[in-house]
Design a protein around this motif. Structure first.
Motif, PDB file in Angstrom:
ATOM      1  N   SER A 134       0.829  -1.201   0.000  1.00  0.00           N
ATOM      2  CA  SER A 134       0.000   0.000   0.000  1.00  0.00           C
ATOM      3  C   SER A 134       0.868   1.257   0.000  1.00  0.00           C
ATOM      4  N   LEU A 135       0.272   2.361  -0.426  1.00  0.00           N
ATOM      5  CA  LEU A 135       0.975   3.647  -0.480  1.00  0.00           C
ATOM      6  C   LEU A 135       0.369   4.596   0.551  1.00  0.00           C
ATOM      7  N   TYR A 136       1.219   5.150   1.406  1.00  0.00           N
ATOM      8  CA  TYR A 136       0.798   6.112   2.424  1.00  0.00           C
ATOM      9  C   TYR A 136       0.736   7.487   1.762  1.00  0.00           C
ATOM     10  N   LEU A 137      -0.461   8.099   1.718  1.00  0.00           N
ATOM     11  CA  LEU A 137      -0.653   9.331   0.944  1.00  0.00           C
ATOM     12  C   LEU A 137      -0.409  10.598   1.754  1.00  0.00           C
ATOM     13  N   ASP A 138      -1.095  10.739   2.881  1.00  0.00           N
ATOM     14  CA  ASP A 138      -0.894  11.953   3.694  1.00  0.00           C
ATOM     15  C   ASP A 138      -1.326  11.688   5.131  1.00  0.00           C
ATOM     16  N   GLN A 139      -0.927  12.604   6.016  1.00  0.00           N
ATOM     17  CA  GLN A 139      -1.177  12.437   7.445  1.00  0.00           C
ATOM     18  C   GLN A 139      -1.234  13.804   8.106  1.00  0.00           C
ATOM     19  N   SER A 140      -2.237  14.027   8.943  1.00  0.00           N
ATOM     20  CA  SER A 140      -2.281  15.225   9.792  1.00  0.00           C
ATOM     21  C   SER A 140      -2.016  14.782  11.231  1.00  0.00           C
ATOM     22  N   LEU A 141      -1.301  15.618  11.992  1.00  0.00           N
ATOM     23  CA  LEU A 141      -0.899  15.242  13.347  1.00  0.00           C
ATOM     24  C   LEU A 141      -1.116  16.404  14.314  1.00  0.00           C
ATOM     25  N   ALA A 142      -1.625  16.073  15.488  1.00  0.00           N
ATOM     26  CA  ALA A 142      -1.713  17.030  16.591  1.00  0.00           C
ATOM     27  C   ALA A 142      -1.129  16.343  17.815  1.00  0.00           C
ATOM     28  N   PHE A 143      -0.027  16.904  18.360  1.00  0.00           N
ATOM     29  CA  PHE A 143       0.660  16.294  19.494  1.00  0.00           C
ATOM     30  C   PHE A 143       0.054  16.831  20.791  1.00  0.00           C
ATOM     31  N   LYS A 144      -0.466  15.925  21.631  1.00  0.00           N
ATOM     32  CA  LYS A 144      -1.216  16.313  22.823  1.00  0.00           C
ATOM     33  C   LYS A 144      -0.360  16.343  24.087  1.00  0.00           C
ATOM     34  N   THR A 145       0.562  15.410  24.223  1.00  0.00           N
ATOM     35  CA  THR A 145       1.408  15.355  25.410  1.00  0.00           C
ATOM     36  C   THR A 145       2.688  14.592  25.089  1.00  0.00           C
ATOM     37  N   LYS A 146       3.618  14.593  26.030  1.00  0.00           N
ATOM     38  CA  LYS A 146       4.936  14.010  25.794  1.00  0.00           C
ATOM     39  C   LYS A 146       4.926  12.504  26.050  1.00  0.00           C
ATOM     40  N   VAL A 147       5.844  11.822  25.350  1.00  0.00           N
ATOM     41  CA  VAL A 147       6.112  10.398  25.572  1.00  0.00           C
ATOM     42  C   VAL A 147       7.571  10.285  25.983  1.00  0.00           C
ATOM     43  N   TYR A 148       7.837   9.561  27.075  1.00  0.00           N
ATOM     44  CA  TYR A 148       9.200   9.395  27.570  1.00  0.00           C
ATOM     45  C   TYR A 148       9.733   8.010  27.220  1.00  0.00           C
ATOM     46  N   VAL A 149      11.033   7.907  27.220  1.00  0.00           N
ATOM     47  CA  VAL A 149      11.665   6.599  27.018  1.00  0.00           C
ATOM     48  C   VAL A 149      11.126   5.623  28.061  1.00  0.00           C
ATOM     49  N   GLY A 150      10.706   4.456  27.594  1.00  0.00           N
ATOM     50  CA  GLY A 150      10.164   3.439  28.490  1.00  0.00           C
ATOM     51  C   GLY A 150       8.654   3.432  28.579  1.00  0.00           C
ATOM     52  N   ASP A 151       7.987   4.503  28.100  1.00  0.00           N
ATOM     53  CA  ASP A 151       6.526   4.519  28.119  1.00  0.00           C
ATOM     54  C   ASP A 151       5.975   3.488  27.132  1.00  0.00           C
TER      55      ASP A 151
END
Length: 217
Positions: A134-151
């Protein structure tokens, strides 16, 4: 004797022109005078072989579509400090929030922030592994909070629209609210939206939200 027999056959054939022929074809004249194909070593009335209908076109069920509205696909991941550092080196991201002072895995847990794009890369990973080619065409992103190493994070795709091969997805990424490195501020700010989107009583915090489109094979 031979000439007489030939003359007799000719006269009978001539007379047969006024009679209805019992077979159309090369043997028609001889059938009318009583000499069928058997007289010449053939088989009278041999039927032509019938073409058998293909099993694919005879009662075959239509192929089930690969995607349908409402389908849910998920993938879990836990990013290590080594993976975060490798991603930062590949992309040239020198932001210190993605590094630990001593460079150890233990120190990075709960303090080193995983790049948002690294978490979002789980979305095309799901599409590519679930629908190879399959071909990935487009993506919209909204970052809500942080992710830490180990999460522990979970990426989720929900099919919202299908137009032939072109498929629309709602994309979300969660992390466990009680997991090490999940800040109190992040959990309280996103508790209501997580409970609505996740559907499991707010056990996970919404990290990324958006939409994607792909050409499914």
């Amino acid at each position: 004797m031979l000439a007489r027999r030939s003359l007799l056959i000719g006269l009978r054939c001539w007379a047969a022109l006024d009679a209805p022929l019992t077979r159309v074809g090369a043997w028609g004249c001889f059938d009318a005078i009583g000499l069928g194909s058997k007289a010449f070593g053939g088989q009278e009335g041999a039927a032509k072989p019938k073409r058998r209908a293909s099993s694919e076109t005879r009662g075959s069920a239509p192929a089930k579509p690969k995607v349908a509205v409402g389908d849910v696909h998920e993938r879990e991941a836990r990013f290590s400090y080594a993976q975060v550092r490798e991603f930062a080196l590949l992309t040239g991201d020198t932001n210190p929030i993605h590094s630990a002072p001593t460079g150890t895995e233990a120190e990075a847990r709960g303090t080193c922030i995983v790049p948002g794009i690294l978490c979002a890369s789980l979305f095309p990973t799901i599409i590519g592994s679930t629908f190879p080619g399959s071909l990935y065409l487009d993506q919209s992103l909204a970052f809500k909070t942080k992710v830490y190493v180990g999460d522990e994070v979970t990426a989720r795709l929900v099919v919202t629209q299908v137009e032939g091969r072109r498929t629309h997805f709602a994309t979300q990424c969660f992390k466990r609210s009680g997991h090490q490195g999940a800040s109190t501020e992040s959990a309280s700010a996103n508790a209501s939206s997580s409970a609505m989107a996740d559907g499991d009583g707010g056990d996970r915090v919404l990290v990324i939200e958006g939409e994607a489109r792909a050409l499914i094979r």
